[in-house]
Enzyme design. Structure first.
Site, PDB file in Angstrom:
ATOM      1  N   GLU A  21      16.004 -22.049  48.864  1.00 34.97           N
ATOM      2  CA  GLU A  21      15.756 -23.473  49.109  1.00 34.97           C
ATOM      3  C   GLU A  21      17.070 -24.119  49.532  1.00 34.97           C
ATOM      4  O   GLU A  21      18.088 -23.979  48.859  1.00 34.97           O
ATOM      5  CB  GLU A  21      15.192 -24.122  47.835  1.00 34.97           C
ATOM      6  CG  GLU A  21      14.901 -25.600  48.025  1.00 34.97           C
ATOM      7  CD  GLU A  21      13.817 -26.122  47.076  1.00 34.97           C
ATOM      8  OE1 GLU A  21      13.055 -25.313  46.505  1.00 34.97           O
ATOM      9  OE2 GLU A  21      13.745 -27.354  46.919  1.00 34.97           O
ATOM     10  N   ARG A  22      17.034 -24.796  50.666  1.00 37.97           N
ATOM     11  CA  ARG A  22      18.227 -25.439  51.234  1.00 37.97           C
ATOM     12  C   ARG A  22      19.339 -24.420  51.489  1.00 37.97           C
ATOM     13  O   ARG A  22      20.528 -24.730  51.356  1.00 37.97           O
ATOM     14  CB  ARG A  22      18.745 -26.569  50.348  1.00 37.97           C
ATOM     15  CG  ARG A  22      17.681 -27.537  49.862  1.00 37.97           C
ATOM     16  CD  ARG A  22      16.856 -28.125  50.965  1.00 37.97           C
ATOM     17  NE  ARG A  22      15.746 -28.936  50.453  1.00 37.97           N
ATOM     18  CZ  ARG A  22      14.788 -29.434  51.235  1.00 37.97           C
ATOM     19  NH1 ARG A  22      14.777 -29.185  52.530  1.00 37.97           N
ATOM     20  NH2 ARG A  22      13.829 -30.168  50.714  1.00 37.97           N
ATOM     21  N   LYS A  29      15.363 -28.060  35.419  1.00 40.80           N
ATOM     22  CA  LYS A  29      14.905 -29.263  36.131  1.00 40.80           C
ATOM     23  C   LYS A  29      13.531 -29.579  35.561  1.00 40.80           C
ATOM     24  O   LYS A  29      12.607 -28.773  35.694  1.00 40.80           O
ATOM     25  CB  LYS A  29      14.816 -28.969  37.626  1.00 40.80           C
ATOM     26  CG  LYS A  29      14.178 -30.071  38.465  1.00 40.80           C
ATOM     27  CD  LYS A  29      14.197 -29.691  39.957  1.00 40.80           C
ATOM     28  CE  LYS A  29      13.557 -30.763  40.831  1.00 40.80           C
ATOM     29  NZ  LYS A  29      13.619 -30.415  42.274  1.00 40.80           N
ATOM     30  N   GLU A  55      10.228 -34.263  40.722  1.00 44.46           N
ATOM     31  CA  GLU A  55       9.704 -33.648  41.942  1.00 44.46           C
ATOM     32  C   GLU A  55       8.650 -32.593  41.629  1.00 44.46           C
ATOM     33  O   GLU A  55       8.648 -31.496  42.179  1.00 44.46           O
ATOM     34  CB  GLU A  55      10.848 -33.052  42.779  1.00 44.46           C
ATOM     35  CG  GLU A  55      11.854 -34.108  43.225  1.00 44.46           C
ATOM     36  CD  GLU A  55      12.929 -33.611  44.171  1.00 44.46           C
ATOM     37  OE1 GLU A  55      13.252 -32.407  44.124  1.00 44.46           O
ATOM     38  OE2 GLU A  55      13.442 -34.426  44.943  1.00 44.46           O
ATOM     39  N   ARG A  83      19.156 -31.036  33.711  1.00 43.74           N
ATOM     40  CA  ARG A  83      19.498 -31.888  34.858  1.00 43.74           C
ATOM     41  C   ARG A  83      19.036 -33.335  34.686  1.00 43.74           C
ATOM     42  O   ARG A  83      17.926 -33.595  34.201  1.00 43.74           O
ATOM     43  CB  ARG A  83      18.901 -31.311  36.135  1.00 43.74           C
ATOM     44  CG  ARG A  83      19.519 -29.985  36.500  1.00 43.74           C
ATOM     45  CD  ARG A  83      18.887 -29.410  37.729  1.00 43.74           C
ATOM     46  NE  ARG A  83      19.520 -29.807  38.953  1.00 43.74           N
ATOM     47  CZ  ARG A  83      18.863 -30.163  40.055  1.00 43.74           C
ATOM     48  NH1 ARG A  83      17.547 -30.254  40.056  1.00 43.74           N
ATOM     49  NH2 ARG A  83      19.508 -30.450  41.159  1.00 43.74           N
ATOM     50  N   LYS A 102      24.217 -35.233  39.239  1.00 41.15           N
ATOM     51  CA  LYS A 102      24.701 -35.173  40.631  1.00 41.15           C
ATOM     52  C   LYS A 102      25.783 -36.225  40.844  1.00 41.15           C
ATOM     53  O   LYS A 102      25.857 -37.213  40.114  1.00 41.15           O
ATOM     54  CB  LYS A 102      23.545 -35.406  41.612  1.00 41.15           C
ATOM     55  CG  LYS A 102      22.550 -34.241  41.673  1.00 41.15           C
ATOM     56  CD  LYS A 102      21.515 -34.425  42.779  1.00 41.15           C
ATOM     57  CE  LYS A 102      20.526 -33.246  42.766  1.00 41.15           C
ATOM     58  NZ  LYS A 102      19.535 -33.310  43.865  1.00 41.15           N
ATOM     59  N   ASP A 153      20.827 -38.615  45.752  1.00 42.32           N
ATOM     60  CA  ASP A 153      20.620 -37.185  45.985  1.00 42.32           C
ATOM     61  C   ASP A 153      21.584 -36.616  47.019  1.00 42.32           C
ATOM     62  O   ASP A 153      21.173 -36.310  48.136  1.00 42.32           O
ATOM     63  CB  ASP A 153      19.168 -36.963  46.451  1.00 42.32           C
ATOM     64  CG  ASP A 153      18.839 -35.495  46.655  1.00 42.32           C
ATOM     65  OD1 ASP A 153      19.644 -34.647  46.231  1.00 42.32           O
ATOM     66  OD2 ASP A 153      17.788 -35.208  47.234  1.00 42.32           O
ATOM     67  N   GLU A 204      27.315 -32.098  39.071  1.00 45.53           N
ATOM     68  CA  GLU A 204      26.653 -31.193  40.021  1.00 45.53           C
ATOM     69  C   GLU A 204      26.995 -31.637  41.440  1.00 45.53           C
ATOM     70  O   GLU A 204      26.716 -32.762  41.837  1.00 45.53           O
ATOM     71  CB  GLU A 204      25.130 -31.218  39.814  1.00 45.53           C
ATOM     72  CG  GLU A 204      24.382 -30.333  40.805  1.00 45.53           C
ATOM     73  CD  GLU A 204      22.868 -30.291  40.562  1.00 45.53           C
ATOM     74  OE1 GLU A 204      22.437 -30.237  39.388  1.00 45.53           O
ATOM     75  OE2 GLU A 204      22.115 -30.325  41.551  1.00 45.53           O
ATOM     76  N   GLU A 226      22.885 -29.506  52.830  1.00 40.89           N
ATOM     77  CA  GLU A 226      21.541 -30.003  53.108  1.00 40.89           C
ATOM     78  C   GLU A 226      21.563 -31.260  53.975  1.00 40.89           C
ATOM     79  O   GLU A 226      20.794 -31.382  54.922  1.00 40.89           O
ATOM     80  CB  GLU A 226      20.828 -30.287  51.780  1.00 40.89           C
ATOM     81  CG  GLU A 226      19.439 -30.865  51.964  1.00 40.89           C
ATOM     82  CD  GLU A 226      18.706 -31.062  50.644  1.00 40.89           C
ATOM     83  OE1 GLU A 226      19.271 -30.788  49.572  1.00 40.89           O
ATOM     84  OE2 GLU A 226      17.535 -31.500  50.701  1.00 40.89           O
ATOM     85  N   HIS A 263      19.758 -41.748  53.057  1.00 40.05           N
ATOM     86  CA  HIS A 263      18.399 -41.211  53.123  1.00 40.05           C
ATOM     87  C   HIS A 263      17.689 -41.575  54.422  1.00 40.05           C
ATOM     88  O   HIS A 263      16.550 -42.039  54.415  1.00 40.05           O
ATOM     89  CB  HIS A 263      17.588 -41.724  51.924  1.00 40.05           C
ATOM     90  CG  HIS A 263      16.510 -40.769  51.467  1.00 40.05           C
ATOM     91  ND1 HIS A 263      15.429 -40.449  52.254  1.00 40.05           N
ATOM     92  CD2 HIS A 263      16.348 -40.077  50.314  1.00 40.05           C
ATOM     93  CE1 HIS A 263      14.646 -39.607  51.594  1.00 40.05           C
ATOM     94  NE2 HIS A 263      15.188 -39.352  50.421  1.00 40.05           N
ATOM     95  N   TRP A 269      10.412 -41.198  49.223  1.00 35.50           N
ATOM     96  CA  TRP A 269      10.909 -40.148  50.116  1.00 35.50           C
ATOM     97  C   TRP A 269      10.969 -40.655  51.564  1.00 35.50           C
ATOM     98  O   TRP A 269      11.151 -39.861  52.488  1.00 35.50           O
ATOM     99  CB  TRP A 269      10.022 -38.890  50.027  1.00 35.50           C
ATOM    100  CG  TRP A 269      10.250 -38.099  48.762  1.00 35.50           C
ATOM    101  CD1 TRP A 269      11.235 -38.305  47.845  1.00 35.50           C
ATOM    102  CD2 TRP A 269       9.499 -36.983  48.282  1.00 35.50           C
ATOM    103  NE1 TRP A 269      11.142 -37.396  46.813  1.00 35.50           N
ATOM    104  CE2 TRP A 269      10.077 -36.564  47.060  1.00 35.50           C
ATOM    105  CE3 TRP A 269       8.384 -36.291  48.759  1.00 35.50           C
ATOM    106  CZ2 TRP A 269       9.582 -35.498  46.303  1.00 35.50           C
ATOM    107  CZ3 TRP A 269       7.882 -35.215  48.015  1.00 35.50           C
ATOM    108  CH2 TRP A 269       8.481 -34.824  46.797  1.00 35.50           C
TER     109      TRP A 269
HETATM  110  C1  BDP Z   1      16.978 -32.235  46.856  1.00 36.37           C
HETATM  111  C2  BDP Z   1      16.442 -31.086  47.649  1.00 36.37           C
HETATM  112  C3  BDP Z   1      15.389 -30.307  46.920  1.00 36.37           C
HETATM  113  C4  BDP Z   1      15.885 -29.948  45.528  1.00 36.37           C
HETATM  114  C5  BDP Z   1      16.302 -31.202  44.806  1.00 36.37           C
HETATM  115  C6  BDP Z   1      16.925 -30.919  43.445  1.00 36.37           C
HETATM  116  O1  BDP Z   1      15.900 -31.585  48.859  1.00 36.37           O
HETATM  117  O2  BDP Z   1      15.091 -29.169  47.671  1.00 36.37           O
HETATM  118  O3  BDP Z   1      14.913 -29.271  44.813  1.00 36.37           O
HETATM  119  O4  BDP Z   1      17.286 -31.876  45.553  1.00 36.37           O
HETATM  120  O5  BDP Z   1      18.134 -31.065  43.345  1.00 36.37           O
HETATM  121  O6  BDP Z   1      18.180 -32.618  47.454  1.00 36.37           O
HETATM  122  O7  BDP Z   1      16.233 -30.585  42.513  1.00 36.37           O
END
Ligand code: BDP
Length: 723
Positions: free
Chosen positions: A191-192, A311, A315, A348, A384, A389, A411, A417, A545, A566
């Site tokens: 992922e990413r 996590k 999401e 997280r 983060k 994000d 983090e 990304e 964003h 989003w």
């Molecule tokens: C976002 C990403 C996603 C991650 C999420 C995360 O787009 O893919 O799962 O962060 O940090 O930036 O959990």
């Protein structure tokens, strides 16, 4: 018979040939060697170093000491361009001795205790001395891994042309857990991830252990990284099953001698998905017992397992709130399961919910601050750098400074990304430093995020820093050759957050490309301008964003469909009057999550830093900026500046032709061309789109976009990696 013999001779020759092709210069600069290339230094440099390096003395046969010996032998011989003998005893001037007082008993004649006592488990000490009446350099530490770190430091001194005379330097990490977070899925996708598939070949493990795993561990050890979370935060419960634990254990065995612990992501609903329970409620006794048993099983396979990264309730991930329990309830239940084994839980704070009507930027703080003091001692909350994000520019996260009773770890995202993914050159150290150097004012002026993270501000018992990995199975590890610099930077900053972005860049360039002063200076300039450029052509003045849906690569400021939080329109709020998210006390009041001095600064349009203006304020198009320009003009100029800087980066790179090996030179050159085209796309798409609200002309003298807004809206990118 004869034919068979000929066949084998032929095969042998073929093999020889293919082997020589593999090691021919054609493949030499493919980036695999990272910053650990160890090619011969200039002859002047070699002449200077020679008297200090005549033999290596690395006693001890443990796995780590074997790694130390090999690294020293490879490094010294490579850099000096001739084999340096490795021996058991000091027999001449210029010996390099590496070991702990235990592994190298000859060090016991020196009084090391006082200094070693101050170096902890991972620190090291390099110094010049005499042993058996011979001039020597000693690399020592309390632990063998400390010695390994010291050896890498010593070799770095040589790679960066520093003196070896009268050495006396020691170093210990400021942060305890320095961890890569791999967002790697069990199906091999990342992922990413923009550097190919996952490094972990789950289907081959545990039987086949790709030699690359050791190369990965070695690279990490060279920059002080001491932990790795193997799996995606969007977790798969399968990795906690016996079958996978055996695979994880095989990796842990390889990483251990390099000082690297393995961690896994824990899917909160694992007790249901793989344990057959009806609930994952963290207060349910069967659930508690399930995790306890699971933890015991994990530690049977991996006695030094680091712990879990989680996590939850974000999401779409399951979590304690599914059962009306708090994040502390969830984290503590897992923490109890690993506590007796010495494990930790990294929980997280990246938590937000579109059903919560409040500004997304405020939600993590609202969720976690009330829980301060309720977490077990072996829990860290992982935050983060900014409250949304990993956006190209964010203010520091208001949680920093606001949870004195809970160790917060930082983090950072190393994978790019929101920074052009594997295609753009963006050196992220200035971005990381911006967060680390932010003053939270938690305990008055000078309460920097760096001090929250290194534990000194609140006396945290555990400290940590995580970097979302940009590493994949690509031959050069990171896709973009300059992605390596961000991996390197993460490790160096986690060891010492006080290092400057510029110093880290210089080190990396010298180790990776060239020791030529002129070359180092030019590439440093190029790297140092790349972050601001990336912000300017995407999201200047505090915008955020604005990226396209799903893959997050190109621009999509017009997107207004789907989950509201989003969509870019949720964040930029452009209308005929102006642009920006009002987070002041008159708006969402996110400013009030900061300490008073910071709140005041952000809340007031005359004191908020202009580079965060539209993060905190909704601003009239005609608002006068410090430059005297209107906001609209200033916004246009920033977008154009971003593109111009990429042009300049290209020029700098082109001026290096002939000074960089052609393989990497051409690769970066081509990628910079892509970057320029896409920077222009970002600029034009955003300026044209915002112009539909501002209804003002693009300032004269700036080149007009050559395509229409509809054209940019029609661009559809399919099958981009990482999404
Ligand atoms: C976002 C990403 C996603 C991650 C999420 C995360 O787009 O893919 O799962 O962060 O940090 O930036 O959990």
């Amino acid at each position: 018979m004869r034919t068979t013999a000929n066949f084998y001779t032929g095969l042998f020759l073929l093999l020889l040939l293919s082997k020589s092709i593999l090691i021919s210069p054609l493949y030499a600069e493919d980036g695999y060697r990272l910053w650990l290339r160890y090619d011969p230094l200039s002859s002047e440099q070699i002449t200077k170093y020679q008297p200090f390096i005549t033999q290596g003395v690395v006693p001890g046969r443990s796995a780590t000491m074997t790694i130390v010996r090999n690294e020293l032998a490879q490094g010294l011989s490579g850099l000096l361009g001739k084999e340096v003998p490795m021996s058991e005893q000091v027999t001449r001037d210029g010996a390099i001795i590496a070991g702990t007082p235990d592994s190298a008993p000859l060090l016991q004649q020196l009084s090391l205790e006082d200094t070693l006592r101050q170096l902890g488990e991972e620190g090291y000490w390099l110094f010049s001395t005499r042993i058996n009446n011979k001039a020597c350099t000693v690399i020592t530490a309390n632990t063998e891994v400390g010695v390994l770190y010291g050896v890498f430091h010593f070799l770095r001194l040589m790679q960066t042309g520093q003196t070896l005379a009268a050495l006396s330097l020691s170093s210990r990490p400021k942060v305890q857990l320095r961890i890569l977070n791999h967002w790697d899925n069990l199906d091999g996708s990342v992922e990413r991830g923009y550097a190919g598939a996952s490094l972990w070949q789950w289907h081959e493990l545990p039987t086949y252990k790709d030699p690359r795993y050791a190369d990965y561990a070695r690279a990490n050890a060279s920059i002080g990284i001491n932990g790795t979370v193997l799996t995606n935060v969007n977790a798969n419960a399968l990795v906690l099953t016996e079958e996978y634990l055996r695979k994880v254990a095989a990796l842990a065995d390889i990483f251990r001698p390099y000082g690297i612990k393995v961690y896994l992501t824990a899917r909160f609903s694992a007790p249901i998905e793989t344990g057959g329970l009806a609930t994952a409620d963290p207060l349910d006794t069967a659930v508690i017992a399930w995790w306890k048993t699971k933890a015991d099983e994990i530690y049977r396979h991996i006695p030094d397992f680091g712990g879990f990264l989680v996590k939850a309730n974000s999401e779409g991930q399951p979590g304690p709130q599914n059962y009306n329990r708090s994040h502390a309830d969830g984290a503590n239940m897992l923490a109890d399961a690993v506590a007796s084994h010495g494990g930790v839980v990294m929980w997280r704070a990246f938590v937000y919910d579109n059903n919560v009507p409040d500004d997304r930027a405020k939600q993590a703080y609202n969720e976690f601050v009330p829980l301060d003091g309720q977490f077990r001692d072996n829990v860290l909350v992982q935050v983060k750098n900014g409250p949304i994000d990993f956006q190209p520019r964010e203010p520091f996260h208001p949680l920093f400074g606001a949870m004195p009773e809970t160790p917060l770890m930082l983090e950072l995202q190393v994978t790019q990304e929101y920074f052009g993914q594997g295609l753009h050159l963006t050196y992220l150290a200035p971005y990381y430093k911006e967060c680390l150097q932010s003053d939270t004012y938690a305990k008055g002026k000078g309460s920097y995020v760096a001090q929250v993270i290194d534990g000194t501000l609140h006396d945290y018992p555990i400290t940590g820093m995580a970097g979302v990995s940009n590493i994949g199975a690509n031959r050069n590890w990171t896709g973009h050759p300059f992605g390596q610099a961000n991996w390197f930077t993460f490790g160096r900053l986690a060891w010492n957050p006080a290092l400057s972005a510029e110093a880290i860049a210089q080190e990396w360039i010298q180790m990776t490309f060239s020791e030529e002063e002129q070359v180092v200076q030019l590439i440093t300039d190029l790297m140092m301008m790349s972050y601001e450029a990336a912000v300017n052509y995407r999201t200047p003045l505090g915008l955020h964003h604005l990226m396209a849906w799903h893959h997050h690569y190109g621009p999509g400021p017009w997107i207004d469909e789907g989950r509201a939080d989003w969509t870019p329109v949720y964040y930029h709020r452009a209308d005929s009057g102006g642009i920006g998210f009002d987070r002041t006390t008159r708006g969402s009041d996110a400013v009030s999550q900061y300490f008073p001095e910071v709140r005041q600064k952000f809340n007031d349009i005359t004191t908020v830093p202009e580079n965060l203006l539209l993060w905190f304020h909704h601003v009239d198009w005609d608002h006068r900026m410090q430059s005297g320009r209107t906001l609209w003009e200033a916004l246009c100029y920033k977008y154009y500046e971003g593109v111009d800087t990429v042009r300049q980066m290209k020029e700098i790179w082109h001026s290096l032709e002939g000074n960089i090996d052609s393989q990497r030179y051409e690769h970066v050159k081509a990628l910079l061309e892509i970057q320029l085209q896409h920077a222009i796309e970002w600029r034009n798409a955003c300026v044209l789109y915002f112009q539909t609200y501002s209804q003002r002309p693009i300032p004269s003298g700036l080149e007009k976009p050559d395509k229409t807004l509809d054209y940019y809206k029609s661009i559809e990118r399919k099958y981009l990696p990482g999404s």
